[in-house]
Design a protein around this motif. Structure first.
Motif, short mmCIF file in Angstrom:
data_model
loop_
_atom_site.label_atom_id
_atom_site.label_comp_id
_atom_site.label_asym_id
_atom_site.label_seq_id
_atom_site.Cartn_x
_atom_site.Cartn_y
_atom_site.Cartn_z
N GLY A 18 0.81 -1.21 0.00
CA GLY A 18 0.00 0.00 0.00
C GLY A 18 0.84 1.25 0.00
O GLY A 18 0.64 2.15 -0.81
N PHE A 64 -4.59 -9.17 -0.07
CA PHE A 64 -4.64 -8.24 -1.19
C PHE A 64 -6.04 -7.66 -1.33
O PHE A 64 -6.21 -6.47 -1.63
CB PHE A 64 -4.21 -8.93 -2.49
CG PHE A 64 -2.73 -8.84 -2.74
CD1 PHE A 64 -2.19 -7.70 -3.31
CD2 PHE A 64 -1.88 -9.86 -2.37
CE1 PHE A 64 -0.83 -7.59 -3.52
CE2 PHE A 64 -0.52 -9.76 -2.57
CZ PHE A 64 0.01 -8.63 -3.14
N VAL A 86 -6.82 -3.72 -1.35
CA VAL A 86 -7.39 -3.12 -2.55
C VAL A 86 -8.76 -2.49 -2.26
O VAL A 86 -9.04 -1.37 -2.67
CB VAL A 86 -7.49 -4.16 -3.68
CG1 VAL A 86 -8.31 -3.62 -4.84
CG2 VAL A 86 -6.10 -4.53 -4.15
N ILE A 134 -5.56 1.61 -1.79
CA ILE A 134 -4.15 1.31 -1.60
C ILE A 134 -3.45 2.39 -0.81
O ILE A 134 -3.52 3.57 -1.15
CB ILE A 134 -3.49 1.10 -2.98
CG1 ILE A 134 -4.05 -0.17 -3.60
CG2 ILE A 134 -1.98 1.02 -2.86
CD1 ILE A 134 -3.70 -0.37 -5.04
N LEU A 171 -15.26 -1.87 -6.16
CA LEU A 171 -14.37 -1.27 -7.16
C LEU A 171 -15.16 -0.64 -8.30
O LEU A 171 -14.70 0.32 -8.92
CB LEU A 171 -13.39 -2.31 -7.70
CG LEU A 171 -12.36 -2.79 -6.67
CD1 LEU A 171 -11.37 -3.74 -7.30
CD2 LEU A 171 -11.63 -1.62 -6.03
N ASP A 229 -10.88 3.33 -6.92
CA ASP A 229 -9.63 3.40 -6.17
C ASP A 229 -9.75 2.82 -4.77
O ASP A 229 -8.87 3.01 -3.94
CB ASP A 229 -9.14 4.86 -6.09
CG ASP A 229 -8.65 5.34 -7.43
OD1 ASP A 229 -8.08 4.51 -8.16
OD2 ASP A 229 -8.85 6.52 -7.76
N GLY A 230 -10.86 2.16 -4.48
CA GLY A 230 -11.06 1.64 -3.14
C GLY A 230 -11.76 2.67 -2.27
O GLY A 230 -12.03 3.80 -2.70
N LYS A 258 -9.03 6.38 -0.93
CA LYS A 258 -7.81 6.53 -1.73
C LYS A 258 -6.99 7.67 -1.16
O LYS A 258 -7.49 8.78 -1.01
CB LYS A 258 -8.19 6.79 -3.18
CG LYS A 258 -7.06 7.23 -4.07
CD LYS A 258 -6.13 6.10 -4.43
CE LYS A 258 -5.03 6.62 -5.35
NZ LYS A 258 -3.99 5.61 -5.54
#
Lengths: 388, 293
Positions: free
Chosen positions: B32, B234, B238, B242, B282, B287-288, B291
């Motif tokens: 990240g 992950f 995500v 990140i 997403l 961008d999650g 971000k």
């Protein structure tokens, strides 16, 4: 005339020697396709040890031919299985295939063996299909079908007077088939499976489903887990306080090779399997001594299955004097034979799966001694096999 | 589902979510914040778990045992390992493309798996929780809850708060955040970015190993355990966005609830629910959740 005679003698000697060469000196190529790395590496080693212990007892010859091993690490990876098995069959031209542990890989091997006609002996994978829809005159199994221990446990749990049972397993072929076996044995004797709990393989976060079991309050729980999952499930079941209130029963893999890691939480658990500790038979005692002498450790069920795979091969090869192309005679001899196994005597069914006693075992310390025979000479129903 | 069962399932969700956050925290740092795709994260977790198993008898004979001395020794070893790995391998990777990072960290997985097999073997092992945490708390009339699981949750909450504080309220956190945005600029301001990153990387490895050590009594110790946690880690990073610690925490909680209730209410789909959740989030926020840029 003299020249003629020498030529004749020379030709005779040459001819004789080449003939005898063809008959017994040509090595038998045995393709060992077993896991050497990954989760099942220890199982692969035990199978190979068991197999080689038997061939050594036979003077490193089977059916009059010396043995040449060709080894492939299958990594328990079904994606690579077809390539690996074709490499052995087409690249190395093996006479016999031995393998494997993982059911998905074994299915790919069975498919390839069925197509090419190569003799295949499966020393572990319990997938029903190997001796079901995929069954073939040249495919044999020295271990068990997933259905067998489950069915035997179904009968045992019913005899103990439990009426309502919850099952829990991973959602994959071995788990489904084991639970199906349990249901067949349990419902036949009047029991009812009130809920089948599943979680995706190889997920080991059991807490949500343990809570569900506590909410359902069944008379007993039947489970199929193996390896790391078996250790964690048994420990979590105990920690959740369920072990004393809702008895847990399982297929033998729940407590096989895992007791040390389970650290006492498995004590007293009842499981069913085709092998057990402290079997009262001379063959097992001799086998355990020989194995311990050769490899400096105690054998397990996988070693037995490897040993018996070699026994099956010997019986078949003896009947055809080492000529693997005579498949019908090979199969007929194996079907007619009684195998003197460390697990006790067994035969092979028409579908080539062992017809064997299933033991009821109780976990004690680091061993799973047999307390009785749960099901005598139990045969797999071999659903979908055309050779019945 | 009656109320008491519902509440227990909520507790299970929270507990699982916190455990996930604990396991994913090291990846939040390395992937990240530092931006290295680190597939070997699962291996660091596995190394931690095996240390908890292998160190306890050694520590017991040398210092008379103790759960916390094993943790501390394990942490020190993990920091040394992380520091060495950064010096020997990862420091070359920051400017390379993602494929090379994937290849190298995948190689590390193979090396660590093989070393594990050589050193400790392929058997499954159990680790006992320390005696003072081995008890259980009754929950309803049938169930009990292990104290050790609650202990893990508490440790995880403390770590989460500590990390959040360091990153948002301290000078060190500021330098790390600045370094992740513009390396050269930070360096030209007179900050030794190489050393800083080496420390952050070592901390990431230590966090992963710590997660492995502390969850070993619950998760048990077995070959391939690292690859099991890798993917879900992950997913946490995500979904969270990140580089965001707050996001990772929220994502871990979300996954905890979705996974737990998914297993109970939609058992047929339990395996995919988490990934469906990821896809939906997403689509909504590419961008999650949080971000940081």
């Amino acid at each position: 005339m003299k020249l003629f005679r020498t030529t004749l003698i020379a030709a005779a000697i040459l001819g004789f020697s080449s003939a005898s060469f063809a008959e017994d000196a040509k090595p038998l190529k045995v393709g060992l396709m077993l896991p050497a790395t990954g989760t099942y590496a220890a199982l692969g080693t035990a199978i190979e040890n068991g197999f080689k212990l038997y061939t050594k007892e036979q003077g490193d010859k089977l059916g009059g031919r010396p043995i040449e091993f060709i080894k492939v690490d299958d990594e328990s990876d079904p994606a690579k299985a077809t390539d690996n098995v074709n490499k052995l069959i087409k690249g190395d031209n093996v006479d016999v295939l031995i393998g494997t542990v993982h059911s998905g890989v074994a299915m790919a091997m069975a498919k390839a063996a069925k197509e090419s006609g190569t003799i295949l002996i499966v020393p572990n994978a319990g997938a029903q299909a190997v001796t079901g829809p995929m069954c073939s005159p040249n495919i044999f199994r020295s271990s068990f079908s997933n259905w067998q221990p489950g069915y035997a446990m179904g009968e045992v749990v019913a005899q103990k007077g439990h009426k309502k049972v919850v099952t829990i397993t991973w959602k994959y072929a071995a788990g489904d088939e084991s639970v199906q076996g349990f249901k067949d044995g349990f419902t036949k004797s009047g029991g009812e499976v009130i809920k089948e709990l599943n979680l995706p393989f190889p997920n080991v976060e059991f807490q949500a489903l343990l809570t569900e079991i506590a909410a359902l309050k069944p008379d007993a729980v039947y489970t199929f887990f193996a390896g790391g999952g078996a250790v964690k499930f048994v420990k979590d079941y105990k920690a959740a306080g369920l072990k004393d209130s809702i008895p847990l029963y399982g297929a033998g893999f729940l407590t096989d090779g895992t007791l040390e890691a389970q650290g006492g939480d498995a004590e007293g658990l009842l499981t069913t399997l085709h092998y057990a500790d402290k079997l009262d038979n001379a063959k097992d005692k001799a086998f355990r001594t020989a194995y311990n002498d050769a490899y400096k450790m105690q054998p397990d069920v996988y070693a037995v299955q490897g040993y018996d795979a070699a026994q099956i091969l010997k019986v078949g090869l003896d009947a055809v004097q080492g000529d693997v192309s005579k498949k019908a005679e090979f199969a007929a001899a194996v079907e007619a034979a009684k195998f003197d196994s460390p697990r006790g005597e067994f035969t092979l069914s028409k579908a080539h799966n062992p017809v064997q006693d299933i033991y009821l075992r109780e976990a004690k310390g680091l061993e799973n001694p047999s307390i009785s025979i749960a099901s005598k000479a139990l045969a797999d129903p071999a659903k979908g096999c055309s050779m019945k | 589902m009656d109320l008491s069962i519902f509440l227990i399932q909520c507790l299970n969700s929270l507990q699982y979510g916190l455990l996930l956050f604990l396991v994913a925290m090291g990846l939040t740092l390395i992937f990240g914040i530092m931006g290295v795709i680190n597939l070997a994260h699962g291996s660091f977790y596995m190394i931690g778990a095996y240390m908890a198993y292998a160190l306890s008898p050694i520590v017991a004979s040398a210092f008379g045992g103790g759960f916390f001395s094993v943790l501390i020794i394990g942490l020190v070893l993990a920091v040394i390992l992380g520091y060495f790995l950064e010096w020997a391998f990862f420091s070359f990777l920051y400017d390379r493309d993602h494929l090379q990072q994937v290849l190298m960290t995948y190689g590390l997985i193979l090396v660590f798996e093989e070393l594990r097999s050589l050193l400790v073997g392929d058997d499954v092992h159990g680790v006992q929780p320390p005696d003072f945490l081995a008890g259980v708390i009754p929950l309803g009339d049938v169930m009990t809850y292990p104290v050790y699981r609650l202990f893990i949750s508490a440790v995880c909450l403390l770590l989460a708060l500590g990390m959040y504080y360091i990153f948002t309220r301290t000078r060190l956190g500021m330098m790390i955040r600045a370094g992740s945005t513009n390396r050269e600029m930070v360096q030209s301001l007179g900050i030794d970015i190489k050393l800083l990153y080496r420390i952050v990387f070592a901390a990431g490895v230590a966090l992963a190993a710590f997660a492995g050590m502390i969850s070993a009594p619950v998760s048990t110790v077995y070959p391939g355990m690292g690859s099991q946690v890798l993917i879900i880690c992950f997913v946490v990073v995500v979904i969270g966005g990140i580089g965001s610690i707050r996001g990772a925490f929220l994502a871990a909680m979300l996954i905890g609830f979705v996974d737990t209730f998914g297993k109970v209410l939609l058992p047929e789909a339990a395996g995919v629910l988490v990934y469906v959740l990821m896809a939906l989030i997403l689509l909504w926020k590419p961008d999650g959740l949080f971000k940081t840029s």
